[in-house]
Design a protein around this motif. Sequence first.
Motif, mmCIF file in Angstrom:
data_model
loop_
_atom_site.group_PDB
_atom_site.id
_atom_site.type_symbol
_atom_site.label_atom_id
_atom_site.label_comp_id
_atom_site.label_asym_id
_atom_site.label_seq_id
_atom_site.Cartn_x
_atom_site.Cartn_y
_atom_site.Cartn_z
ATOM 1 N N ARG A 1 0.831 -1.209 0.000
ATOM 2 C CA ARG A 1 0.000 0.000 0.000
ATOM 3 C C ARG A 1 0.860 1.251 0.000
ATOM 4 O O ARG A 1 0.552 2.220 -0.656
ATOM 5 N N GLU A 2 1.949 1.213 0.749
ATOM 6 C CA GLU A 2 2.815 2.388 0.874
ATOM 7 C C GLU A 2 4.118 2.152 0.125
ATOM 8 O O GLU A 2 4.419 1.040 -0.277
ATOM 9 N N ALA A 3 4.914 3.201 -0.012
ATOM 10 C CA ALA A 3 6.173 3.138 -0.750
ATOM 11 C C ALA A 3 7.278 2.576 0.143
ATOM 12 O O ALA A 3 8.292 3.205 0.372
ATOM 13 N N SER A 4 7.088 1.378 0.624
ATOM 14 C CA SER A 4 8.032 0.730 1.522
ATOM 15 C C SER A 4 8.761 -0.387 0.772
ATOM 16 O O SER A 4 8.234 -0.946 -0.178
ATOM 17 N N VAL A 5 9.951 -0.730 1.234
ATOM 18 C CA VAL A 5 10.654 -1.868 0.637
ATOM 19 C C VAL A 5 10.224 -3.178 1.279
ATOM 20 O O VAL A 5 10.594 -4.247 0.810
ATOM 21 N N HIS A 6 9.437 -3.117 2.336
ATOM 22 C CA HIS A 6 9.021 -4.319 3.043
ATOM 23 C C HIS A 6 7.714 -4.851 2.464
ATOM 24 O O HIS A 6 6.734 -4.116 2.337
ATOM 25 N N PRO A 7 7.684 -6.138 2.104
ATOM 26 C CA PRO A 7 6.460 -6.710 1.541
ATOM 27 C C PRO A 7 5.351 -6.762 2.580
ATOM 28 O O PRO A 7 5.610 -6.824 3.774
ATOM 29 N N ASP A 8 4.132 -6.736 2.100
ATOM 30 C CA ASP A 8 2.967 -6.832 2.975
ATOM 31 C C ASP A 8 2.219 -8.110 2.603
ATOM 32 O O ASP A 8 1.453 -8.125 1.640
ATOM 33 N N PRO A 9 2.466 -9.215 3.332
ATOM 34 C CA PRO A 9 1.825 -10.484 2.993
ATOM 35 C C PRO A 9 0.301 -10.438 3.022
ATOM 36 O O PRO A 9 -0.350 -11.325 2.478
ATOM 37 N N ALA A 10 -0.279 -9.385 3.616
ATOM 38 C CA ALA A 10 -1.736 -9.254 3.619
ATOM 39 C C ALA A 10 -2.247 -8.736 2.270
ATOM 40 O O ALA A 10 -3.431 -8.824 1.980
ATOM 41 N N CYS A 11 -1.356 -8.196 1.434
ATOM 42 C CA CYS A 11 -1.746 -7.664 0.134
ATOM 43 C C CYS A 11 -1.694 -8.765 -0.926
ATOM 44 O O CYS A 11 -0.986 -9.760 -0.771
ATOM 45 N N PRO A 12 -2.421 -8.594 -2.018
ATOM 46 C CA PRO A 12 -2.445 -9.627 -3.056
ATOM 47 C C PRO A 12 -1.096 -9.801 -3.744
ATOM 48 O O PRO A 12 -0.229 -8.932 -3.685
ATOM 49 N N LEU A 13 -0.950 -10.949 -4.408
ATOM 50 C CA LEU A 13 0.256 -11.216 -5.181
ATOM 51 C C LEU A 13 0.263 -10.392 -6.455
ATOM 52 O O LEU A 13 -0.759 -10.272 -7.135
ATOM 53 N N GLU A 14 1.429 -9.877 -6.786
ATOM 54 C CA GLU A 14 1.624 -9.063 -7.981
ATOM 55 C C GLU A 14 2.642 -9.736 -8.896
ATOM 56 O O GLU A 14 3.652 -10.263 -8.430
ATOM 57 N N ILE A 15 2.359 -9.712 -10.211
ATOM 58 C CA ILE A 15 3.388 -10.060 -11.179
ATOM 59 C C ILE A 15 3.858 -8.760 -11.822
ATOM 60 O O ILE A 15 3.075 -7.825 -11.995
#
Length: 192
Positions: free
Chosen positions: A103-117
Motif C-alpha cells: 500500500r505504501e512506498a516501503s521496501v518491506h512486503p505486505d503479505p496481507a496484500c495480493p500477489l503481484e506479477i
Amino acid sequence: MGNSPTALEARSHQSPCTMPTLTTARLRLEPFTDSHVAGLNALNADPEVMRYISGRPETMEETVAVVARVKQRWVEFGYAWWSFFDVASGELVGAGCLQNLRREASVHPDPACPLEIGWRLRRDRWGQGLATEAAQAIACFAFDDLHADELYAVCDPANLASANVMKRLGMHFRGLQRWYGQDLSTYSMTRR
C-alpha cells in the motif's frame, strides 16, 4: 493461461531446497543471485527502463542492496524476483517478479496484500513479446505451484506498453488504485 503454447512450454524446476528456474521458448528465468548484479544494474541504470518504475536510474549500490533483499525474500516466501536470460545468447535481458503488493512506498512486503506479477526488459528487447512470455511463466508458477487464486499487476497510468501486456495476459482492468503510495492502473486475473 493453461492452453497457450508458451504456458505449456513454461516449466518450473524446483526441489524442496531450491528456488525455481522457469523456462519458456526464448527465456530462462533464474532467481536473483549475486552473479546477476552487473546485468541487473545495466538494466536498472537505464533511465528509459526506469521511467515508469522509480523515475530515475538505479546505482550499483542500490542494485546490490536489492539483490540481497530479494535473495532473503526467496528464503522467507518462496517467491520473489527472477532475472530473464535470453536462451540463445545467454544475456540478461530483463527481470520480473512475483511479490506482494504494498500500500505504501516501503521496501518491506505486505503479505496481507495480493500477489503481484511484474516485469521490465532491456530497451533493445522491447516490442518482441518477451514480457508477455515471461509473465505467462510466472503466472503459471503462481497458479500451479503456489496455488494462488488471483494475481494483480500495476503500472503508471502513462505506461501503455505495460498495460498492453496485462491485457494480453487476459487481465481485467480494476481502475486506479493506491499501491506503493501512488495511484496506479490496476489489473487482475483469477486462476480461472
